[in-house]
Enzyme design. Structure first.
Site, mmCIF file in Angstrom:
data_model
loop_
_atom_site.group_PDB
_atom_site.id
_atom_site.type_symbol
_atom_site.label_atom_id
_atom_site.label_comp_id
_atom_site.label_asym_id
_atom_site.label_seq_id
_atom_site.Cartn_x
_atom_site.Cartn_y
_atom_site.Cartn_z
ATOM 1 C CB ALA A 1 -3.115 6.846 8.083
ATOM 2 C CG PHE B 1 -0.298 4.257 9.530
ATOM 3 C CD1 PHE B 1 0.362 3.484 9.621
ATOM 4 C CD2 PHE B 1 0.011 5.683 9.478
ATOM 5 C CE1 PHE B 1 1.534 3.331 9.846
ATOM 6 C CE2 PHE B 1 1.079 5.532 7.806
ATOM 7 C CZ PHE B 1 2.255 4.453 8.279
ATOM 8 C CB THR C 1 -4.838 -9.445 7.300
ATOM 9 O OG1 THR C 1 -3.610 -8.844 6.763
ATOM 10 C CG2 THR C 1 -5.049 -11.490 7.301
ATOM 11 C CG PHE D 1 0.373 -12.998 14.570
ATOM 12 C CD1 PHE D 1 -0.947 -11.939 14.883
ATOM 13 C CD2 PHE D 1 1.020 -12.500 13.545
ATOM 14 C CE1 PHE D 1 -0.502 -11.129 13.618
ATOM 15 C CE2 PHE D 1 1.167 -11.915 13.196
ATOM 16 C CZ PHE D 1 0.510 -10.495 13.016
ATOM 17 C CE LYS E 1 2.586 -2.103 4.221
ATOM 18 N NZ LYS E 1 1.526 -0.907 3.862
ATOM 19 C CE LYS F 1 -5.185 -0.081 8.553
ATOM 20 N NZ LYS F 1 -4.320 0.849 9.500
ATOM 21 N NE ARG G 1 -5.311 3.433 3.445
ATOM 22 C CZ ARG G 1 -4.400 3.550 3.668
ATOM 23 N NH1 ARG G 1 -3.203 4.956 4.180
ATOM 24 N NH2 ARG G 1 -3.900 2.806 4.489
ATOM 25 C CD1 TRP H 1 -2.013 -13.131 7.028
ATOM 26 C CD2 TRP H 1 -1.731 -15.416 7.088
ATOM 27 N NE1 TRP H 1 -0.813 -13.962 6.220
ATOM 28 C CE2 TRP H 1 -0.905 -15.089 6.316
ATOM 29 C CE3 TRP H 1 -1.267 -17.211 7.176
ATOM 30 C CZ2 TRP H 1 0.274 -15.559 5.648
ATOM 31 C CZ3 TRP H 1 -0.847 -17.284 7.196
ATOM 32 C CH2 TRP H 1 0.415 -17.006 6.233
#
Lengths: 541, 541
Positions: free
Chosen positions: A259, A287, A59, A367, A91, A57, A80, A395
């Site tokens: 979130a 999220f 990205t 992807f 992460k 998201k 954020r 990406w």
């Protein structure tokens, strides 16, 4: 990277409004910006329910802004700030990925400009001042058993969830139950993100309920008289931070509530600063659309006087495969059947955004392992259901990979939509929660525990009920049970606590077994982090 | 204020070594400075035992540097960073006073460049990683009853001194006793201030003992494998901060351990950076010469390869009056008798500095209520005892008020002195402590509690005893009892705990009832703090 002064100039920020933090970061003083209101369009990026497969998201949010920039739109992306908790835990970083990232990645992921530390400090200064008030004679008659203000750290630290403090005898305080939340769940963080200006910040802080007296009357921060000191601790942090994307698009990164356990949106100060400067503001909410987007619509948009001109829902074939029952270990194999089943999760989020009166656009985020047959399941479903969809490949390609999405966004943002929140805040608390459960989660009903019902009675007694609801719920499922993927139905959500946050101006409902202090995993990301001989960061990604 | 780039240029710091934090603060990257060793002279400023009357040590330190600057010496002042604990509690600020201050006062007193927050974060990341290791199977067999690593906050918060964590059932961790120290007492702060470079920082962090196994074997940070992550969290903070005095003298402010519960000196990185750039470095050590100066000599100078070229002891008539028995409420009245008695406190500190082989210079720091008769008691005593003394009036006059002191400093700093630490680190622990008690505090003997004796046996068993001692002792008295002012004699100091700090490379001895987490007073300074309508700080001084 270009010097941040260049990015500021491009964004139309005058020199005198800029406070440099090194060559690539700056704070913007909103008091020194042209204060004309703006007609800027706000594009909200949300997603399907997240899975370990990832949907990208952040990205896509960055890539969409870069694409709009390539199309010569005056655009700023508002995001954020990352929390160190998940960075040290799962992460390892939170600034987008590939060619769609914000920079400088290391700094943003570590301490950035110190905003979260300032929030932690203000939160814990208040806690210390409360316990000190009790220690020094307790003029306000605060009942140590009824303090609801918790301490916080920007860390995943489960051992601090339930603690007993003040042990060791009369000189060391009054023994009482307490606990730490993660900083992103602090009411100070919520206030920081919802306050319009420094005065509003101070007023909201003064309105925080910290607990109750022995006579069961509420005690506010203003009763302690420390709202000035807490505001002073936040003064510099409250200025939004300017950085840049890899492609040089201005990015404002400010405030970072999660979130699931908080309201999940960057600060109103950041979004409004971006609206003053740009024609289009691309922003994300955390999220899935059941969490961040719902709160963006019902809380942030209402308190900030914003409306989303359109909403992008990020989806991936991989994640839909998991929603359709595929195992995490089998995601590389083509599985058309699983996607066909899993698309129901996307369908629910489309319905949700439509319930708010906005027509969403799906960003189908590619992807490398996706097959054309898999992707066509999603494309066909969208065609059949009259849902707008654009393929993204940001990406790998940066803004270029988001041009199709950007064009779709541009084609709709100048049309008026019928955006409206899902409930009227004057409705009873139970009704507002039921509306969210039914219209956003797709559930059947809500069960309030006895404790929650007692809290509702108390909230109504004090006249605090006419506030929006901030649900704390697992991000993994539309329900309150993390293992129910896809589009569960006929479920009941359990609300186990209702906590008034009068400074933030919302009521938090804790559901299921959601924790406001996460834990670290078995092999924390910290194990891979290091600094090399030249001082470069290792292990952030 | 002049732009910090101008101050940097004056100090000889190349552009590429400078990282701006706004217009008036910058971090200095030591890797990008000319790395020639230096023959710079280090002037240490210390004081008599502090009283509520105040002696103005930071003010004299800054004023002396400004005076040397006025005399065209190439000088840098190196100071500690303030902690928010005392700022919110007693003091409201810690940047000198009057015309002898460092600027920007607000920023330095609040979050500055975030160094203390980074240290807090690294400290608490380690704590979370320890508890998580236990939660995830405890491969290292860490005994939860024998963890010595505590959490910390940069706050005065007595309720966190003794706590129980990990309550709430198996998902929430393992219940155990724990506690928070104030950040300035964290071993991470000590390491931060004693490490030579980033590699040394990482090596020292890896050497921290966090506790013991069920088999009573020590567990080090390196066993957890998280020294890289903790070093990464400190990487940017570890660069010294450049600011300026009111008169534009370069000031490096970095690291801030308290001198009562920690070693009380700014970082070696800061002092060595200043030594590379200037001919004279004026630096202070916290509280009286029994605390900060003793640790400067026995710990910092030894670990940093420094020696003090001279030592300034700050004294005031007001404070000596209190040491001689005057009440706090009667300090404005002339009281020659009390000063004549109280001067014994100064005499002890003079003896102490002479015990280190250095001849001190007294800075007689003038207050507006001092009478000439009072001051002449002190001047006469110095003459009779062959002690150098200079009058200072830097609060009112800035550097001009420190010229006499500066000239005295200049007259001696090029002479070799006989500086030597008071003990050899290879002596037994009890001997080293006894030496400090007798030669620095003027006490008769030391009593070790049974707990302390057991800890010494354990430390010797592991071969950790050949380290210097970091005494934790009240600042108010030369003894371990805060109410014994003046020059107490024939007292015994009680050591109740001996804690190995192998990363800092010293052994902490806790004496009396000194607390490593302070409390807030009845009327905290926070009550007077605020932000005005233009965003200016109110109530910091």
């Amino acid at each position: 990277m270009r010097p941040i002064t260049e990015i500021a100039e491009k964004a139309g920020i005058p020199q005198e409004a800029l406070e440099l933090y090194g060559n690539y970061k700056a704070k913007i003083n909103p008091l020194k910006l042209n204060t004309n209101t703006s007609s800027a369009k706000v594009v909200l990026v949300t997603a399907i329910s997240p899975t370990p497969a990832g949907e990208g998201k952040s990205t896509v949010t960055v890539g969409l802004a870069d694409a709009l920039n390539q199309l010569n739109e005056k655009v700023i992306v508002a995001l954020r700030e990352p929390s160190l908790g998940p960075i040290m835990g799962m992460k390892g970083g939170a600034t987008g990925g590939g060619y769609a990232q914000v920079l400088p990645m290391d700094d943003i992921n570590l301490h950035f400009t110190g905003d979260l530390h300032a929030i932690t400090t203000a939160n814990n200064a208040l806690a210390a001042l409360i316990d000190n008030h009790i220690q020094q004679g307790n003029v306000l008659q605060i009942d140590p058993r009824r303090i609801i203000w918790k301490r916080c750290l920007d860390m995943n630290d489960r051992a601090l969830r339930n603690i007993v403090i003040g042990l060791g005898g009369p000189v060391q305080g009054t023994p009482r139950e307490d606990g730490f939340d993660i900083t992103v769940a602090s009411e100070i963080m919520a206030i920081f993100c919802l306050a319009k200006d420094l005065q509003d910040l101070k007023k909201r802080i003064s309105d925080i309920v910290i607990g109750y007296t022995y006579q069961r009357e509420p005690v506010f921060v203003r009763d302690l008289g420390v709202e000035g000191a807490l505001t002073l601790l936040l003064r510099d942090a409250f200025k939004p931070n300017l950085v840049q994307t890899i492609e040089g698009t201005p990015a404002i990164i400010h405030g970072g509530p999660f979130a699931n356990i908080a309201h999940g949106c960057n600060s109103i100060a950041a979004t409004n600063t971006a609206r003053k400067l740009a024609d289009i503001v691309v922003t994300e909410a955390g999220f899935g659309a059941d969490l961040g987007a719902e709160k963006f619509m019902n809380i942030k948009a209402m308190q900030g006087g914003l409306k989303p001109s359109t909403v992008v829902i990020v989806a991936t074939a991989r994640a839909l495969k998991m929603h359709g029952g595929a195992l995490k270990t089998e995601l590389k194999a083509e599985n058309v059947e699983a996607i066909t089943k899993g698309i129901e999760n996307l369908a629910k989020h489309v319905d949700t955004i439509r319930n708010f009166g906005v027509e969403p656009i799906i960003a189908l985020n590619r992807f490398i392992t996706d097959t054309e047959e898999e992707l066509s399941v999603i494309l066909n479903w969208c065609r059949e259901n009259n849902v707008k969809i654009a393929r993204t490949n940001v990406w790998e390609e940066g803004g270029k990979g988001g041009i199709e999405l950007a064009k779709q966004v541009l084609s709709v943002i100048n049309e008026e939509n019928n955006f409206t929140p899902l409930y009227d805040i004057s409705e009873p608390i139970e009704e507002k929660v039921r509306t969210i459960v039914q219209k956003v989660y797709g559930g059947m009903d809500v069960h309030f525990t006895d404790k929650a019902l007692k809290q509702i009675v108390q909230i109504e007694k004090f006249g605090w009920d006419a506030l929006p609801i901030c649900m704390a719920k697992t991000q993994y499922s539309l329900s309150d049970q993390p293992n129910l993927l896809g589009r569960p139905e006929n479920f009941t959500v359990t609300v186990r606590e209702v906590i008034p946050k009068l400074g933030a101006k919302f009521l938090v409902c804790l559901t299921g077994d959601i924790m406001t202090m996460p834990g670290l995993p078995k092999a924390p990301a910290a194990l891979k982090m290091d600094v090399d001989a030249d001082g470069n960061a290792v292990g952030l990604f």
